[in-house]
Design a protein around this motif. Structure first.
Motif, PDB file in Angstrom:
ATOM      1  N   HIS A  84       0.557  -1.362  -0.323  1.00  0.00           N
ATOM      2  CA  HIS A  84       0.165   0.064   0.203  1.00  0.00           C
ATOM      3  C   HIS A  84       1.354   0.995  -0.193  1.00  0.00           C
ATOM      4  O   HIS A  84      -0.083   2.710   0.027  1.00  0.00           O
ATOM      5  N   GLY A  85       2.237   0.823  -0.099  1.00  0.00           N
ATOM      6  CA  GLY A  85       3.138   2.499  -0.080  1.00  0.00           C
ATOM      7  C   GLY A  85       3.743   2.943   0.459  1.00  0.00           C
ATOM      8  O   GLY A  85       3.865   4.207   0.919  1.00  0.00           O
ATOM      9  N   GLY A  86       3.473   1.975   1.930  1.00  0.00           N
ATOM     10  CA  GLY A  86       4.065   3.113   2.727  1.00  0.00           C
ATOM     11  C   GLY A  86       5.433   2.747   2.869  1.00  0.00           C
ATOM     12  O   GLY A  86       6.748   1.832   1.930  1.00  0.00           O
ATOM     13  N   LYS A  87       6.182   3.779   3.636  1.00  0.00           N
ATOM     14  CA  LYS A  87       7.836   4.046   4.246  1.00  0.00           C
ATOM     15  C   LYS A  87       8.113   2.945   5.079  1.00  0.00           C
ATOM     16  O   LYS A  87       8.072   3.708   6.381  1.00  0.00           O
ATOM     17  N   VAL A  88       8.886   2.220   4.303  1.00  0.00           N
ATOM     18  CA  VAL A  88       8.682   1.215   5.793  1.00  0.00           C
ATOM     19  C   VAL A  88      10.344   1.283   6.029  1.00  0.00           C
ATOM     20  O   VAL A  88      10.744   0.311   5.361  1.00  0.00           O
ATOM     21  N   LEU A  89      10.767   1.081   6.671  1.00  0.00           N
ATOM     22  CA  LEU A  89      11.680   0.442   7.551  1.00  0.00           C
ATOM     23  C   LEU A  89      11.941  -0.062   9.163  1.00  0.00           C
ATOM     24  O   LEU A  89      10.835   0.285  10.209  1.00  0.00           O
ATOM     25  N   CYS A  90      12.786  -0.746   8.724  1.00  0.00           N
ATOM     26  CA  CYS A  90      12.658  -1.358  10.175  1.00  0.00           C
ATOM     27  C   CYS A  90      14.073  -1.614  10.884  1.00  0.00           C
ATOM     28  O   CYS A  90      15.732  -1.118  10.433  1.00  0.00           O
ATOM     29  N   ILE A  91      13.895  -1.577  12.397  1.00  0.00           N
ATOM     30  CA  ILE A  91      15.161  -0.137  13.396  1.00  0.00           C
ATOM     31  C   ILE A  91      15.222  -1.822  13.846  1.00  0.00           C
ATOM     32  O   ILE A  91      15.001  -3.006  14.224  1.00  0.00           O
ATOM     33  N   ARG A  92      16.955  -1.391  14.067  1.00  0.00           N
ATOM     34  CA  ARG A  92      17.562  -2.633  14.518  1.00  0.00           C
ATOM     35  C   ARG A  92      16.704  -2.499  16.450  1.00  0.00           C
ATOM     36  O   ARG A  92      17.156  -1.582  17.199  1.00  0.00           O
ATOM     37  N   GLY A  93      15.762  -3.511  16.773  1.00  0.00           N
ATOM     38  CA  GLY A  93      15.513  -3.098  18.260  1.00  0.00           C
ATOM     39  C   GLY A  93      13.881  -3.217  18.184  1.00  0.00           C
ATOM     40  O   GLY A  93      13.353  -3.377  17.380  1.00  0.00           O
ATOM     41  N   ASN A  94      13.204  -3.060  19.345  1.00  0.00           N
ATOM     42  CA  ASN A  94      11.601  -3.300  19.458  1.00  0.00           C
ATOM     43  C   ASN A  94      10.927  -2.197  19.214  1.00  0.00           C
ATOM     44  O   ASN A  94      11.395  -1.151  19.293  1.00  0.00           O
ATOM     45  N   PHE A  95       9.791  -2.554  19.706  1.00  0.00           N
ATOM     46  CA  PHE A  95       8.746  -1.323  19.215  1.00  0.00           C
ATOM     47  C   PHE A  95       8.924  -0.614  20.220  1.00  0.00           C
ATOM     48  O   PHE A  95       8.502   0.338  19.328  1.00  0.00           O
ATOM     49  N   ASP A  96       9.238  -0.774  21.661  1.00  0.00           N
ATOM     50  CA  ASP A  96       9.375   0.333  22.424  1.00  0.00           C
ATOM     51  C   ASP A  96      10.133   1.687  21.837  1.00  0.00           C
ATOM     52  O   ASP A  96      10.338   2.548  22.371  1.00  0.00           O
ATOM     53  N   ASP A  97      11.435   0.799  21.674  1.00  0.00           N
ATOM     54  CA  ASP A  97      12.225   1.761  20.796  1.00  0.00           C
ATOM     55  C   ASP A  97      11.566   2.413  19.910  1.00  0.00           C
ATOM     56  O   ASP A  97      12.126   3.548  19.473  1.00  0.00           O
ATOM     57  N   ALA A  98      10.997   1.616  18.658  1.00  0.00           N
ATOM     58  CA  ALA A  98      10.348   2.199  17.237  1.00  0.00           C
ATOM     59  C   ALA A  98       9.845   3.827  17.713  1.00  0.00           C
ATOM     60  O   ALA A  98       9.707   4.637  17.276  1.00  0.00           O
ATOM     61  N   LEU A  99       8.798   3.351  18.919  1.00  0.00           N
ATOM     62  CA  LEU A  99       8.004   4.178  19.297  1.00  0.00           C
ATOM     63  C   LEU A  99       8.503   5.669  19.711  1.00  0.00           C
ATOM     64  O   LEU A  99       8.355   6.691  19.189  1.00  0.00           O
ATOM     65  N   LYS A 100       9.731   5.155  20.438  1.00  0.00           N
ATOM     66  CA  LYS A 100      10.257   6.522  20.853  1.00  0.00           C
ATOM     67  C   LYS A 100      11.152   7.298  20.086  1.00  0.00           C
ATOM     68  O   LYS A 100      10.948   8.391  20.005  1.00  0.00           O
ATOM     69  N   LEU A 101      11.361   6.677  19.168  1.00  0.00           N
ATOM     70  CA  LEU A 101      11.560   7.144  17.674  1.00  0.00           C
ATOM     71  C   LEU A 101      10.721   7.848  16.806  1.00  0.00           C
ATOM     72  O   LEU A 101      11.301   8.523  16.700  1.00  0.00           O
ATOM     73  N   VAL A 102      10.027   7.624  16.965  1.00  0.00           N
ATOM     74  CA  VAL A 102       8.550   8.031  15.932  1.00  0.00           C
ATOM     75  C   VAL A 102       8.292   9.223  16.554  1.00  0.00           C
ATOM     76  O   VAL A 102       7.733  10.114  16.301  1.00  0.00           O
ATOM     77  N   ARG A 103       8.119   9.144  17.445  1.00  0.00           N
ATOM     78  CA  ARG A 103       7.994   9.989  18.168  1.00  0.00           C
ATOM     79  C   ARG A 103       8.498  11.226  18.392  1.00  0.00           C
ATOM     80  O   ARG A 103       8.505  12.867  18.355  1.00  0.00           O
ATOM     81  N   ASP A 104       9.790  10.848  18.209  1.00  0.00           N
ATOM     82  CA  ASP A 104      10.684  12.394  18.090  1.00  0.00           C
ATOM     83  C   ASP A 104      10.668  12.879  16.595  1.00  0.00           C
ATOM     84  O   ASP A 104      11.215  13.398  16.930  1.00  0.00           O
ATOM     85  N   LEU A 105      10.639  11.809  15.841  1.00  0.00           N
ATOM     86  CA  LEU A 105      10.720  11.975  14.710  1.00  0.00           C
ATOM     87  C   LEU A 105       9.355  12.907  14.211  1.00  0.00           C
ATOM     88  O   LEU A 105       9.446  13.934  13.033  1.00  0.00           O
ATOM     89  N   CYS A 106       8.289  12.910  15.222  1.00  0.00           N
ATOM     90  CA  CYS A 106       6.691  13.645  14.270  1.00  0.00           C
ATOM     91  C   CYS A 106       6.917  15.184  14.499  1.00  0.00           C
ATOM     92  O   CYS A 106       7.040  16.268  13.922  1.00  0.00           O
ATOM     93  N   ASP A 107       7.951  14.728  16.292  1.00  0.00           N
ATOM     94  CA  ASP A 107       8.213  16.553  16.760  1.00  0.00           C
ATOM     95  C   ASP A 107       9.384  17.216  15.727  1.00  0.00           C
ATOM     96  O   ASP A 107       9.130  18.956  15.966  1.00  0.00           O
ATOM     97  N   LYS A 108      10.001  16.461  15.220  1.00  0.00           N
ATOM     98  CA  LYS A 108      10.965  17.204  14.395  1.00  0.00           C
ATOM     99  C   LYS A 108      11.006  17.360  12.830  1.00  0.00           C
ATOM    100  O   LYS A 108      10.842  18.856  13.051  1.00  0.00           O
ATOM    101  N   GLU A 109      10.323  16.532  12.315  1.00  0.00           N
ATOM    102  CA  GLU A 109       9.824  17.381  10.785  1.00  0.00           C
ATOM    103  C   GLU A 109       8.039  17.576  11.240  1.00  0.00           C
ATOM    104  O   GLU A 109       7.993  17.672  10.570  1.00  0.00           O
ATOM    105  N   GLY A 110       7.503  17.372  11.918  1.00  0.00           N
ATOM    106  CA  GLY A 110       6.499  18.018  11.628  1.00  0.00           C
ATOM    107  C   GLY A 110       5.069  16.927  11.051  1.00  0.00           C
ATOM    108  O   GLY A 110       4.042  17.416  10.422  1.00  0.00           O
TER     109      GLY A 110
END
Ligand code: AN7
Length: 402
Positions: A164-190
């Motif tokens: 369906h065309g998502g930009k799919v990024l697989c991180i070396r870490g678990n879900f909790d790491d991914a959530l922390k990262l995406v929260r930061d990404l959303c704050d920084k990139e809008g």
């Protein structure tokens, strides 16, 4: 008609603000002016769907929708008998457009993103959230960025996010790491964050409660049992029942009963220890990858939902999950992924412990479809038998061992 409010310090925010948690760090809730909402059973006639409950959905614009909701509520007498109860139902959320309950949250969340003028949507995910976000992002024509724990997402979910065309990024870490990262990404990139910390997601998911009440003839069950990962859904369903009670549509609210896998069970431990907050698990592990979460973002809301409603929380082992998945499939014809089967595994365990009354009317929510995780199925079912294309070979195979 509605605003956002912190569940801890009760600070209010305008609905137009782009904010996910309070300045104090507390979780936010969508609060309506309930006195201005006049909703009756009569207004709710006709086919079930998320958008039928518009009076309690905080969105003004035309929805981005693929006809989510309206999932079947099955009476499961063979399961009931097998666990020693009388009145058990399964609400099969795997029958949503992308095969999980997340669609209810995403149709509302992505519509909200457009209403707020957001240009990119994003989430971290154990799989289903990413599949759903990719789909609704596609339908809305906005890019979706999804962060997944590498190697720990069921193939069906990954396939959906990719196709369906998502930009799919697989991180070396678990879900909790991914959530922390995406929260930061959303704050920084809008980017607009569409994990269940976003209270608008939960406003869509609460419609599970509305539908259960409708399907049971405008009555709440005594208990709802469901898998808990990030703890958004248990919170959302509780809110839905409370709102229907407040509006006089039902008389009671069910005991909210959360089930976690033994290897990822911070909520269960907090309930058992009578703790106000969870202790984060740094290495969550379970075959039910959807709920392989050690730091559930909605924990505080979930602890309130479970305690206020008189519910409970319990763990189940991976073996118990697999057994329940087989039982649902072979007794009832209901195909679910492992996380979803944990609700039935939990039902069996709680019934055995005498913690569920024999006469209770119980609804188990199965959150995702069997086909999400077919790799797992092939690893736990007998191999198909390959034979020559002759009637003798077929006969021999069919009657082998009989
Ligand atoms: C099948 O997709 O967290 O307690 O990122 O996929 O509301 O988190 C999935 C969660 C239960 C737990 N069953 O719900 C994700 C994700 C299935 C799920 C849950 C999930 P929450």
């Amino acid at each position: 008609m509605y605003h956002l409010e912190c569940i801890e310090c009760h600070k209010r925010y305008k609905a137009t603000e782009i904010i996910y948690t309070c300045s104090c760090g507390g979780l936010l809730d969508v609060i309506y002016d309930y006195s201005s909402i006049h909703l009756t059973k009569n207004d709710l006639k006709g086919r079930l769907s998320v958008w039928k409950y518009r009076a309690l959905i905080p969105v003004g614009r035309e929805p981005i929708t693929l006809n989510e909701g309206g999932t079947p509520l099955y009476r499961v007498d063979r399961i009931a008998k097998s666990v020693g109860l009388k009145d058990v139902y399964v609400k099969h959320e795997g029958m949503n457009p992308t095969g999980s309950f997340k669609d209810r949250g995403m149709t509302v969340g992505v519509t909200k993103a457009l209403e707020l003028g957001m240009k990119t949507v994003a989430c971290a995910s154990t799989g289903n959230t990413s599949a759903s976000l990719a789909v609704y992002g596609a339908k809305a024509g906005v890019p979706a960025v999804v962060l997944l724990p590498a190697g720990k997402v069921a193939l069906g979910k990954l396939a959906q996010a990719l196709m369906h065309g998502g930009k799919v990024l697989c991180i070396r870490g678990n879900f909790d790491d991914a959530l922390k990262l995406v929260r930061d990404l959303c704050d920084k990139e809008g980017f607009y964050l569409l994990n269940s910390v976003n209270p608008y997601r939960l406003e869509g998911q609460k419609t599970i409660a509305f539908e259960i009440a409708d399907q049971l003839g405008w009555e709440a069950p005594d208990r709802v049992v469901l898998p808990v990962g990030n703890a958004g859904n248990i919170t959302a369903i509780y809110k839905g029942f409370k709102e229907f009670k407040r509006l006089g549509i039902i008389d009671s609210v069910p005991k909210m009963t959360g089930i976690q896998a033994e290897g990822a069970s911070p909520i269960v431990r907090a309930i058992k220890n009578d703790a106000d907050a969870i202790t984060v698990e740094s290495k969550p592990e379970t075959i039910a990858t959807a709920i392989r979460i050690g730091n559930p973002v909605n924990a505080i809301k979930a602890l309130i939902a479970i305690r206020e409603s008189g519910g409970t929380a319990e763990t189940v082992t991976d073996d118990e999950i697999i057994r329940a998945q087989h039982e649902l499939a072979s007794f009832e014809g209901i195909g679910v992924e492992p996380a979803s089967a944990s609700s039935i595994a939990g039902l069996r365990k709680l019934a055995r412990m005498g913690l569920i009354d024999k006469d209770e009317k119980v609804v188990c929510v199965t959150t995702g479809h069997l086909l999400k995780d077919s790799e797992h199925v092939l690893s736990v079912c007998p191999k198909p038998i390959e034979i020559d294309a002759t009637i003798e070979a077929v006969r021999k195979a069919v009657f082998a061992g009989s």
